[in-house]
Write a protein that holds these residues in place. Structure first.
Motif, PDB file in Angstrom:
ATOM      1  N   UNK A 122       1.322   6.167  -4.177  1.00  0.00           N
ATOM      2  CA  UNK A 122       1.605   5.928  -5.839  1.00  0.00           C
ATOM      3  C   UNK A 122       2.196   4.562  -6.372  1.00  0.00           C
ATOM      4  N   UNK A 123       2.930   3.997  -4.959  1.00  0.00           N
ATOM      5  CA  UNK A 123       3.656   2.829  -5.297  1.00  0.00           C
ATOM      6  C   UNK A 123       3.123   1.676  -5.252  1.00  0.00           C
ATOM      7  N   UNK A 124       1.633   1.757  -4.498  1.00  0.00           N
ATOM      8  CA  UNK A 124       0.761   0.558  -4.639  1.00  0.00           C
ATOM      9  C   UNK A 124       1.387  -0.501  -3.448  1.00  0.00           C
ATOM     10  N   UNK A 125       2.233  -0.112  -2.629  1.00  0.00           N
ATOM     11  CA  UNK A 125       2.800  -1.084  -1.539  1.00  0.00           C
ATOM     12  C   UNK A 125       2.085  -0.874  -0.350  1.00  0.00           C
ATOM     13  N   UNK A 126       1.454  -1.943   0.165  1.00  0.00           N
ATOM     14  CA  UNK A 126       0.772  -1.833   1.462  1.00  0.00           C
ATOM     15  C   UNK A 126       1.425  -1.935   2.579  1.00  0.00           C
ATOM     16  N   UNK A 127       0.955  -1.741   3.802  1.00  0.00           N
ATOM     17  CA  UNK A 127       1.693  -1.801   5.001  1.00  0.00           C
ATOM     18  C   UNK A 127       2.246  -3.353   5.224  1.00  0.00           C
ATOM     19  N   UNK A 128       1.393  -4.287   4.654  1.00  0.00           N
ATOM     20  CA  UNK A 128       1.675  -5.708   5.312  1.00  0.00           C
ATOM     21  C   UNK A 128       3.083  -6.134   4.520  1.00  0.00           C
ATOM     22  N   UNK A 129       3.446  -5.533   3.370  1.00  0.00           N
ATOM     23  CA  UNK A 129       4.774  -5.721   2.920  1.00  0.00           C
ATOM     24  C   UNK A 129       5.847  -5.421   3.598  1.00  0.00           C
ATOM     25  N   UNK A 130       5.635  -4.056   4.031  1.00  0.00           N
ATOM     26  CA  UNK A 130       6.715  -3.527   5.069  1.00  0.00           C
ATOM     27  C   UNK A 130       6.886  -4.185   6.569  1.00  0.00           C
ATOM     28  N   UNK A 131       5.590  -4.671   6.511  1.00  0.00           N
ATOM     29  CA  UNK A 131       5.663  -5.527   8.162  1.00  0.00           C
ATOM     30  C   UNK A 131       6.700  -6.876   8.010  1.00  0.00           C
ATOM     31  N   UNK A 132       6.294  -7.341   6.728  1.00  0.00           N
ATOM     32  CA  UNK A 132       6.915  -8.649   6.598  1.00  0.00           C
ATOM     33  C   UNK A 132       8.383  -8.541   6.129  1.00  0.00           C
ATOM     34  N   UNK A 133       8.749  -7.331   5.640  1.00  0.00           N
ATOM     35  CA  UNK A 133      10.263  -7.077   5.597  1.00  0.00           C
ATOM     36  C   UNK A 133      11.121  -6.774   6.794  1.00  0.00           C
ATOM     37  N   UNK A 134      10.117  -6.014   7.800  1.00  0.00           N
ATOM     38  CA  UNK A 134      10.622  -5.599   9.136  1.00  0.00           C
ATOM     39  C   UNK A 134      11.016  -6.944   9.920  1.00  0.00           C
ATOM     40  N   UNK A 152      18.290  15.367   7.864  1.00  0.00           N
ATOM     41  CA  UNK A 152      16.948  16.320   7.822  1.00  0.00           C
ATOM     42  C   UNK A 152      16.326  16.372   6.605  1.00  0.00           C
ATOM     43  N   UNK A 153      16.219  15.434   5.766  1.00  0.00           N
ATOM     44  CA  UNK A 153      15.901  15.346   4.380  1.00  0.00           C
ATOM     45  C   UNK A 153      14.876  14.597   4.224  1.00  0.00           C
ATOM     46  N   UNK A 154      13.797  14.916   3.574  1.00  0.00           N
ATOM     47  CA  UNK A 154      12.998  14.138   2.977  1.00  0.00           C
ATOM     48  C   UNK A 154      12.723  14.221   1.463  1.00  0.00           C
ATOM     49  N   UNK A 155      13.195  13.000   0.876  1.00  0.00           N
ATOM     50  CA  UNK A 155      13.507  13.188  -0.612  1.00  0.00           C
ATOM     51  C   UNK A 155      12.137  13.268  -1.306  1.00  0.00           C
ATOM     52  N   UNK A 156      12.541  13.848  -2.726  1.00  0.00           N
ATOM     53  CA  UNK A 156      11.276  14.040  -3.444  1.00  0.00           C
ATOM     54  C   UNK A 156      10.663  12.719  -4.031  1.00  0.00           C
ATOM     55  N   UNK A 157      11.075  11.556  -3.741  1.00  0.00           N
ATOM     56  CA  UNK A 157      10.367  10.388  -4.462  1.00  0.00           C
ATOM     57  C   UNK A 157       9.536   9.975  -3.241  1.00  0.00           C
ATOM     58  N   UNK A 158       9.800  10.561  -1.905  1.00  0.00           N
ATOM     59  CA  UNK A 158       8.665  10.381  -1.054  1.00  0.00           C
ATOM     60  C   UNK A 158       7.526  11.390  -1.022  1.00  0.00           C
ATOM     61  N   UNK A 159       7.611  12.304  -1.667  1.00  0.00           N
ATOM     62  CA  UNK A 159       6.675  13.530  -1.645  1.00  0.00           C
ATOM     63  C   UNK A 159       5.603  13.402  -2.821  1.00  0.00           C
ATOM     64  N   UNK A 160       5.670  12.276  -3.436  1.00  0.00           N
ATOM     65  CA  UNK A 160       4.571  12.080  -4.322  1.00  0.00           C
ATOM     66  C   UNK A 160       3.153  11.668  -3.840  1.00  0.00           C
ATOM     67  N   UNK A 185      -3.651  10.097  -0.508  1.00  0.00           N
ATOM     68  CA  UNK A 185      -2.869   8.841  -0.332  1.00  0.00           C
ATOM     69  C   UNK A 185      -1.488   8.835  -0.543  1.00  0.00           C
ATOM     70  N   UNK A 186      -0.661   8.657   0.548  1.00  0.00           N
ATOM     71  CA  UNK A 186       0.941   8.863   0.445  1.00  0.00           C
ATOM     72  C   UNK A 186       1.511   7.416   0.563  1.00  0.00           C
ATOM     73  N   UNK A 187       2.776   7.510   0.180  1.00  0.00           N
ATOM     74  CA  UNK A 187       3.382   6.049   0.100  1.00  0.00           C
ATOM     75  C   UNK A 187       3.648   5.692   1.578  1.00  0.00           C
TER      76      UNK A 187
END
Length: 593
Positions: A122-134, A152-160, A185-187
């Motif tokens: 849903x956030x439409x952020x591809x892996x290429x963005x996170x690879x550049x950030x990292x 041990x927490x998985x926040x609700x924002x990542x469950x959409x 499709x997950x974030x």
């Protein structure tokens, strides 16, 4: 003008202008396509391949009793995400003492396994963005994910999630939800964390005996070829003892959606998994939301009850842990599985006894699966009675009866992409692979007609990454028979000529050197050597195919698999025991096996 003055001269001018107009459009399309192919890169060649194969139009879900997009979405949600018992409540958030902090190397390995072309959530952020950030600031993703896993927490924002509704091809009608499927499709940030947890949990799965050794799917170091090798090894071992062998192939109904989180969390806790991983898994499975996407679908997220979400990197691992108890130690039977596909093999002096043993084994599996809400799809069940290639007896036609339905033995069946016959004749399998590869070549050769289109090095890339896997799937298990090998070699020569644009009379040795492709027998021999090297280097307690290697085969493992994941014939007549993978009694050792 032609309508005001419909004279023959005006109509002739109209037709000539129309032909010139459409010819100009066709010429522009052809020029643009030719320029696109000539300037293609190793990344854009797959875009060209996708344009060539095409995509069938999507069907709109036309469900009875649902007249609006909202009602259609509710009907599909009720079908694909039926209600489940709620997971246990979350405990108070505390930082676990046994937690090992995340490292930048773990994030890098998770990102390396992620494709830039993977569809985002849903956030439409591809892996290429996170690879550049990292790459620019490695501590950023680490600071986001480390506190979540530590508590041990998985926040609700990542469950959409987004649920793409797709129609299943070949259905007679599309007026029921079962004619469609949902691709979740997950974030991408969520999937990075899930890959890290999957790596840590798979490491503990071996230590805590969470996964049965005869489960060959969704685990590193195991593949479909291992499952096929184990099945053939067991069947031929029984044939040497002059037993009749039969196998029943079962498919789990629903799969991931039927996992009950309370039972899964109880199993993880009982097996001694780290508490922070158990707590994170419970948080990961609860309070999930999904928005179905189809033409005219509502834009709101709806709460869904899922077992383990499809599309998640950790879901296959959680599922195989959940169904590990279904590998029962039933006398005279052996159960092999690949994720949700099970194969029950039995042996006895007669096929009639095998039918009774299969029915008994199915009843035991059904009783074991019922408490954990697992059931089998009966219409997908298949039966085969194995026989040797030199057997002169007529094929056995005895059916097996399951839940009031009769299943007759098959002359050939497909399991895990392999086409099995009662005598393990690979001719049917490689004939099918040859047909599929020939159809694929007929499609992609339009990308490079003689003198134009893709450059040769991109055609070589398509041949190596698309045509060779299609043609040679299963060559690590079986050798193609000579008759099929001849046809496959002729096809491979045609691929080389397509790459190089050489004449049909070109010397084959020069043709293979110019195309940078080895002859097919050499390529098959190389793949079989790599497969053998992988088996030798695999620990026998992890790979069931390695566990069946004879003692004379040298391996890099310090311990031999004489007792791990092996079935033994005991002194008791006609009984085949599947030994427990945690411990094996000494009385079952048989020196002659």
């Amino acid at each position: 003008m032609s309508r005001l003055d419909p004279s023959p001269l005006n109509w002739s001018n109209v037709k000539s202008s129309r032909r010139t107009y459409f010819k100009a459009i066709a010429s522009a399309k052809k020029t643009h396509w030719s320029d696109f192919l000539s300037s293609a890169t190793p990344h854009s060649v797959w875009t060209a391949k996708r344009f060539t194969f095409g995509r069938p139009p999507q069907r709109f879900p036309n469900l009875p009793g649902a007249s609006s997009p909202t009602e259609i979405a509710e009907t599909l949600l009720d079908h694909f995400f039926p209600s489940k018992p709620p997971p246990p409540p979350l405990l108070r958030l505390t930082r676990y003492e046994d937690y090992t902090p995340l490292t930048s190397e773990e994030i890098s390995r998770a990102l390396a396994k992620s494709s830039n072309t993977s569809a985002p959530g849903p956030d439409h952020i591809p892996y290429s963005v996170w690879k550049s950030v990292h790459r620019i600031k490695p501590s950023l993703i680490l600071s986001l994910l480390d506190p979540l896993l530590a508590h041990g927490l998985h926040p609700p924002s990542l469950k959409k999630a987004l649920g793409i509704v797709l129609d299943k091809p070949g259905k007679p009608s599309y007026d029921s939800p079962s004619s469609f499927t949902v691709v979740v499709l997950l974030r991408t940030l969520c999937k990075i964390l899930e890959r890290v947890v999957a790596t840590r949990l798979s490491a503990q799965a071996t230590i805590c005996s969470l996964i049965h050794p005869l489960q060959c799917g969704s685990l590193p170091g195991r593949s479909t070829a291992d499952a096929a090798l184990v099945l053939q090894h067991n069947v031929e071992s029984f044939h040497r003892l002059r037993y009749r062998v039969s196998t029943l192939f079962l498919d789990v109904k629903g799969g991931f959606d039927n996992v009950e989180s309370p039972s899964l969390l109880s199993l993880l806790h009982r097996k001694g998994v780290s508490p922070y991983l158990v707590q994170w898994t419970g948080s990961f499975l609860r309070d999930r939301t999904c928005r179905l996407t189809f033409q005219g679908s509502p834009r709101s997220f709806a709460p869904v009850s899922v077992g383990v979400p499809q599309g998640s990197p950790i879901s296959p691992l959680l599922f195989v842990i959940y169904v590990s108890s279904m590998h029962l130690e039933i006398p005279s039977s052996l159960i092999i599985s690949y994720v949700d596909d099970f194969a029950v093999t039995v042996a006895s002096p007669s096929y009639r006894s095998n039918v009774r043993l299969l029915q008994r084994s199915f009843s035991a599996l059904k009783r074991k699966a019922s408490p954990i809400n697992i059931s089998f799809s009966i219409p997908k069940t298949e039966l085969i009675h194995w026989r040797t290639a030199k057997s002169k007896e007529p094929p056995c036609s005895l059916p097996v009866q399951l839940e009031g339905q009769f299943f007759h033995p098959q002359s050939h069946l497909k399991w895990l992409g392999f086409i099995f016959t009662p005598s393990f004749n690979p001719r049917s399998h490689f004939s099918r692979r040859y047909s599929l590869a020939y159809a694929a070549l007929a499609t992609i050769r339009r990308l490079s007609p003689p003198g134009m289109g893709l450059p040769p090095h991109l055609c070589l890339s398509l041949a190596r990454s698309l045509l060779a896997p299609i043609l040679l799937y299963g060559s690590t298990v079986w050798n193609p028979p000579p008759s099929i090998m001849g046809q496959m070699s002729v096809f491979w020569h045609r691929v080389c000529r397509w790459i190089t644009n050489c004449f049909s009379s070109t010397n084959l040795t020069c043709l293979h050197r110019e195309a940078c492709l080895p002859p097919l027998p050499i390529l098959i021999r190389h793949q079989r050597r790599l497969a053998g090297l992988r088996l030798i280097c695999s620990p026998p307690e992890i790979n069931p195919a390695t566990a069946r290697l004879p003692k004379s085969v040298p391996t890099f493992s310090p311990q031999r698999a004489t007792l791990i994941a092996r079935g033994k014939i005991t002194s008791q007549p006609y009984l085949f025991f599947n030994l427990d993978w945690r411990s094996a009694p000494d009385k079952l050792r048989n020196p002659r096996y």
